[in-house]
Write a protein that holds these residues in place. Structure first.
Motif, short mmCIF file in Angstrom:
data_model
loop_
_atom_site.label_atom_id
_atom_site.label_comp_id
_atom_site.label_asym_id
_atom_site.label_seq_id
_atom_site.Cartn_x
_atom_site.Cartn_y
_atom_site.Cartn_z
N SER A 76 -18.83 -10.12 54.10
CA SER A 76 -18.14 -8.83 54.13
C SER A 76 -16.66 -8.94 54.41
O SER A 76 -16.22 -9.79 55.21
CB SER A 76 -18.79 -7.97 55.23
N GLY A 77 -15.90 -8.05 53.78
CA GLY A 77 -14.47 -7.92 54.06
C GLY A 77 -14.17 -7.32 55.41
O GLY A 77 -13.01 -7.15 55.77
N ASP A 134 -20.93 -14.91 48.36
CA ASP A 134 -20.01 -13.90 47.84
C ASP A 134 -19.91 -12.79 48.87
O ASP A 134 -20.58 -12.80 49.91
CB ASP A 134 -20.48 -13.37 46.49
N THR A 135 -19.07 -11.83 48.58
CA THR A 135 -18.70 -10.86 49.58
C THR A 135 -18.62 -9.48 48.97
O THR A 135 -18.42 -9.34 47.75
CB THR A 135 -17.34 -11.23 50.20
N ASN A 136 -18.77 -8.46 49.81
CA ASN A 136 -18.60 -7.10 49.28
C ASN A 136 -17.17 -6.85 48.82
O ASN A 136 -16.91 -5.85 48.14
CB ASN A 136 -19.05 -6.05 50.30
N SER A 137 -16.25 -7.74 49.13
CA SER A 137 -14.91 -7.64 48.56
C SER A 137 -14.94 -7.85 47.05
O SER A 137 -14.00 -7.45 46.35
CB SER A 137 -13.97 -8.68 49.20
N ARG A 138 -16.00 -8.47 46.55
CA ARG A 138 -16.18 -8.57 45.10
C ARG A 138 -16.23 -7.18 44.48
O ARG A 138 -15.84 -6.98 43.33
CB ARG A 138 -17.49 -9.32 44.81
N LEU A 139 -16.72 -6.20 45.25
CA LEU A 139 -16.84 -4.84 44.75
C LEU A 139 -15.53 -4.09 44.77
O LEU A 139 -15.43 -3.00 44.21
CB LEU A 139 -17.86 -4.05 45.58
N THR A 165 -22.60 -6.11 56.12
CA THR A 165 -22.47 -5.27 54.93
C THR A 165 -23.83 -4.66 54.61
O THR A 165 -24.85 -5.11 55.12
CB THR A 165 -21.91 -6.08 53.74
N ASN A 166 -23.81 -3.66 53.74
CA ASN A 166 -24.99 -2.82 53.53
C ASN A 166 -25.28 -2.70 52.03
O ASN A 166 -25.10 -1.64 51.44
CB ASN A 166 -24.73 -1.44 54.16
N PRO A 167 -25.74 -3.79 51.39
CA PRO A 167 -25.93 -3.75 49.94
C PRO A 167 -26.98 -2.73 49.48
O PRO A 167 -26.93 -2.29 48.33
CB PRO A 167 -26.35 -5.17 49.59
N ALA A 168 -27.90 -2.35 50.34
CA ALA A 168 -28.89 -1.34 49.96
C ALA A 168 -28.28 0.05 49.88
O ALA A 168 -28.98 1.01 49.56
CB ALA A 168 -30.06 -1.34 50.95
N GLN A 169 -27.00 0.16 50.13
CA GLN A 169 -26.27 1.40 49.91
C GLN A 169 -25.12 1.21 48.94
O GLN A 169 -24.85 2.07 48.11
CB GLN A 169 -25.72 1.93 51.24
#
Length: 936
Positions: free
Chosen positions: A109-110, A134-139, A419-423
């Motif tokens: 996570s970022g 990888d990271t939610n910063s990818r998003l 981080t919360n990938p299910a959201q």
């Protein structure tokens, strides 16, 4: 009281904060006046940080000890740290030995600190030997990374916040900083006051708060950013506004791009973007700032561009970033005060994650995984060469790819941190399959209430803001210290320490006898190793130390021997490429990956709310931060509302190729025809429902597309083709109650099981100083009476509440329950449930939420068709969070003011105080001042 300087954990502006604490409790927060990112200012989210750390939230929302779920779908059980880590290490070892290291995926996570990120990156790539991290910063930021590298040669934002004070034109594309980066927007407002000649151009499909303050709003069609930039460059070439000397001396590759933009005439660009040709010419003139267009003949005044998710979250995100940077290179608008392309970071430490190589295709210190020399350097720095090992060369799975691989059975174990990938990930049906199919799901979290936590086999409790120690890097390359004001509650541990402890256990199992790669005993020890990896690199920070950063934040690069960092890059015209020249990127204009069509005729866009943050695991606990947007909604143009036969509040079914979602409709002239807009924050923690097959339809990312940019691998979260139709859910329920803080948090958790039984349901907090919970639900048919009874009981209106007022019409499936509490000689409404008939919503809700005397209403509270005998006017939408000021209050106050807009704003602030504290509401206040007519 103790004061501890630290950094805000929200957006990438990187504001300094002073945390106030007493003993083990955080009691307050204020802006740090010495921090160069914010100079003491905070937004509505930052100013309420201390309220997210109360004892009640810690008790009811925080994860306070390790938890284990022995049986999938079963209950969680408490665990002991050593036993938990040993068991996880055994399971990961078995996975690696049976299926290979690439059967494990790390999704981080970022919002982690740089030190946390570094340990995770080393654990995956150095110890296990997989690049599947990888990271939610990818998003949010990977397209910006790819755009910078493709053109300037390195992932290094070349400009800084101070450039707002020097820019003659500010060009904002695909960003709404008035809401998403409010403190930076305050600096833009300051710059515009100091320089009234400064021009503001905003490119956005919606008329956002930022766009409403622009001198020129380019309301483009979704996805047409590349066509716009090519069209502007065509005009600059035609008019002779490019900087040919700069291009000849410092760039390469222009001829190919010149040939491409030849076809983007004003007429064709207007057709592709939906803009007027005159507006295109004006934008090109202001961006180029040359030949007398904005100053003395031949003098080029500086242009600064700011951009964010509107460019990044796209299947052509890299092309959009590069097309904008092409404009800067063609006009020489880079490397000088007030000029340059500055990407706005979405998360507090997305930059730090990029610096340590915390992405599936990168290595530490901006090294490229594909470069053998870079892999060898990292192997040496990490000590892998002593063990005759190397960093694996195969790129790892990026965010969407990782979860697709887990859904396909290729990845067996997922370790998810902060981080919360299910959201938050697109195509939630696929993400849920991944979490269900993975043989091992480890969730390392501060909050037990996230959607992802429900899928965890192991939950590991991590420290959070106010408890952590380390560093973060903001959007202008400025590294700031994060300090702990209090110890972590319960059995929480720092993220880097959890990863280190597990890494050592894995070493003992996978590489017994080898010297540890994880000799860390503090966050600083991790940071010192990270610092050494940057030596000689573009982001060299060997001249920094924790003591230096304790004295004040610093920008990189800051090599050893220097005393201060560099505010602006490329002032010498030399770029981080092999030949020192910036590269024009010849980018084709590619239409949307999922365009509107006859079946899905609307373009759905997503964006941020002013007072909420990401998945709302922190901000969503505060009722005061819901006042500005009290409930989820879909914004539609007024003409579309009429065409669809909708009025505000009517439920609408949105369907994409991946799922459906039901939301209340809201009329908004900020949204163009054939478009719809929904906030990105809504997950099934807030919003649920059942589709025609009886499956949950909650959360905006049930609809969004997993299609991603082929270069950056960033998914197209910003645009989805959808169809809309009125939802036929005639039976409705509304319930609300005032509770103490802990009871409110517990009630929202208990209602999760109930919400999924309706065609539509949302559950939100409310209240500025007090704590309330509101549940709204709808269904095609009346539910069983016991379901309504269950809701009444949860809201404290069950049979044991003998003093509750009740009405029950079983034949028509209608009921009411009202709970009043004595208040001196009168009574006030404390809770209510309206089931089957909610026509009295406006006045009953006003009676409760405004805490008005209720005794005079007597039996009217139970009469379905009754109208309140007195005018009970709802407060209206909250505008100012700090002072709980509503739009009707502001409009009434403005009706009695006169003078210039500045005079009226000052008079309004003097009367109501709104906009005088955090300032997040100032753009909306200015709009109201402009539109509200003076009485008489």
């Amino acid at each position: 009281m103790t004061d501890t300087p630290s950094t805000c954990p929200y957006c990438g502006v990187g504001c300094g904060v002073i945390i106030e604490s007493e003993g083990a409790q955080i009691t307050g927060v204020r802006g740090d006046p010495a921090h160069p990112a914010n100079f003491g200012r905070l937004c509505s989210k930052g100013a309420t940080l201390h309220l997210t750390a109360t004892a009640a939230i810690t008790q009811h929302a925080r994860l306070l000890q390790p938890m284990h779920r022995p049986l999938r779908g079963g209950p969680l059980q408490p665990a002991v740290w050593d036993n938990a880590l040993d068991a996880i290490a055994d399971q990961l070892t078995a996975t690696v030995q049976t299926h290979g290291p690439d059967a494990v995926g790390f999704y981080v996570s970022g919002q982690l600190l740089t030190e946390d990120y570094y340990v995770f990156n080393k654990l995956a790539k150095g110890l296990l030997g997989t690049n599947n991290i990888d990271t939610n910063s990818r998003l949010c930021m990977s397209s910006a990374v790819a755009g910078y590298k493709a053109t300037l040669g390195a992932d290094a934002p070349p400009a800084c916040y101070d450039d707002l004070n020097h820019a003659h034109t500010v060009f904002i594309a695909g960003a709404n900083p008035a809401w998403a980066h409010p403190v930076l927007f305050r600096r833009l407002e300051d710059a515009r006051r100091a320089n009234p000649a400064q021009k503001l151009i905003v490119v956005d499909p919606r008329r956002t708060e930022t766009a409403q303050l622009a001198d020129l709003h380019l309301q483009i069609l979704p996805g047409s950013d590349v066509a716009l930039c090519h069209g502007l460059l065509h005009l600059m070439l035609w008019e002779g506004w490019t900087d040919t000397a700069f291009m000849a001396a410092h760039t390469s590759g222009f001829e190919a791009l010149k040939a491409r933009v030849r076809d983007f005439t004003p007429k064709d660009t207007a057709r592709l973007t939906g803009l007027k040709e005159a507006d295109l010419l004006q934008a090109a003139r202001w961006f180029a700032n040359v030949d007398g267009s904005s100053g003395a003949s031949g003098a080029r005044l500086p242009t600064l561009s700011l951009y964010c998710q509107g460019l990044n979250q796209s299947s052509s995100g890299t092309a959009k970033n590069a097309a904008l940077i092409n404009l800067h290179l063609a006009t020489g608008q880079i490397g000088k005060p007030g000029a340059g392309p500055l990407s706005l970071t979405g998360q507090p430490n997305a930059m730090g994650g990029r610096e340590v190589g915390g992405l599936a295709n990168l290595l530490s210190a901006h090294r490229d995984l594909a470069n053998p020399a870079h892999r060898a350097e990292v192997a040496r720095l990490w000590g892998l060469d002593l063990q005759a090992r190397d960093v694996p060369s195969q790129p790892g799975k990026t965010a969407v790819e990782m979860f697709q691989a887990a859904a396909d059975g290729e990845i067996k174990a997922l370790w998810i941190a902060c981080t919360n990938p299910a959201q938050s990930l697109p195509d939630q049906a696929m993400v849920r399959r991944a979490l269900e199919r993975a043989e091992l799901v480890i969730v390392q979290e501060a909050y037990s209430t996230t959607a992802t936590a429900r899928f965890a086999d192991w939950l590991l409790p991590a420290t959070s803001w106010g408890e952590k120690d380390g560093t973060v890097t903001n959007s202008e390359r400025r590294i700031s210290r994060v300090r702990a004001a209090v110890a972590g509650p319960g059995q929480t541990r720092h993220d880097w320490a959890i990863a280190t402890d597990l890494a050592r256990r894995l070493e003992a199992r996978l590489r017994p006898g080898a010297a540890t790669l994880f000799p860390y005993d503090s966050a600083e020890s991790v940071w010192l190793e990270h610092r050494e990896t940057t030596r000689g690199r573009d982001l060299d920070i060997t001249g920094m130390s924790y003591p230096m950063l304790d004295a004040g934040p610093q920008q990189w690069p800051l090599p050893e021997g220097q005393t201060g960092g560099r505010a602006r890059l490329y002032a010498d015209g030399r770029f981080e490429t092999d030949d020192g020249r910036a590269r024009f990127l010849d980018t084709p204009f590619v239409p949307l990956a999922e365009p509107r069509d006859a079946r899905y005729p609307f373009s759905l866009t997503t964006g941020r709310l002013r007072d909420q943050w990401h998945g709302m695991s922190r901000t969503g606990n505060l009722g005061r931060l819901w006042g500005h947007q009290p409930e989820p909604s879909v914004d539609l143009h007024p003409q579309e509302m009429t065409r669809l036969g909708l009025k505000d509040g009517d439920l609408v079914q949105l369907s994409s190729r991946r799922g459906l979602l039901v939301l209340p409709a809201a009329s908004s002239d900020a949204v163009a025809l054939t478009q719809a807009h929904v906030a990105m924050h809504w997950g099934d923690e807030v919003l649920q429902g059942l589709d025609a097959q009886g499956q949950s339809s909650g959360g905006i990312n049930r609809l969004t597309s997993p299609v991603f940019c082929p270069i950056s691998k960033q998914p197209e979260l910003k645009h989805t083709a959808v169809k809309l139709q009125k939802a036929e859910l005639p039976w409705q329920l509304l319930a609300a109650a005032w509770l103490c803080e802990g009871e409110a948090l517990a009630l929202r958790s208990q209602l999760q099981a109930v919400m999924g039984q309706f065609g539509y349901a949302c559950c939100v907090p409310f209240g500025h100083e007090q704590h309330g919970v509101l549940l709204r639900a709808a269904a095609a048919d009346a539910p069983p009476p016991e379901r309504v009874a269950r809701i009444e009981a949860l809201f404290g209106l069950g049979p044991e509440r003998t003093d509750a007022l009740r009405y029950d019409d079983r034949r028509r499936h209608r009921s009411r329950a009202m709970g009043l509490v004595r208040d001196g000689d009168d009574a006030r409404l404390q809770a209510f449930v309206l089931a089957g008939d909610i026509r009295a919503e406006a006045w009953v809700k006003a009676l409760l939420m405004q805490r008005l005397p209720a005794q005079a209403y007597g039996r009217l509270l139970l009469m379905p068709d009754a109208q309140a005998p007195l005018a009970l006017v709802p407060r209206g939408r909250q505008v100012c969070t700090c002072f709980n000021t509503s739009a009707p209050m502001i409009e009434q106050a403005l009706a009695g003011t006169a003078g210039t807009e500045a005079d009226r704003l000052a008079a309004l602030q003097g009367k109501l105080q709104c906009g005088t504290q955090c300032g997040s509401c100032l753009p909306e206040l200015k709009r109201l001042v402009k539109t509200c007519v003076v009485a008489g």
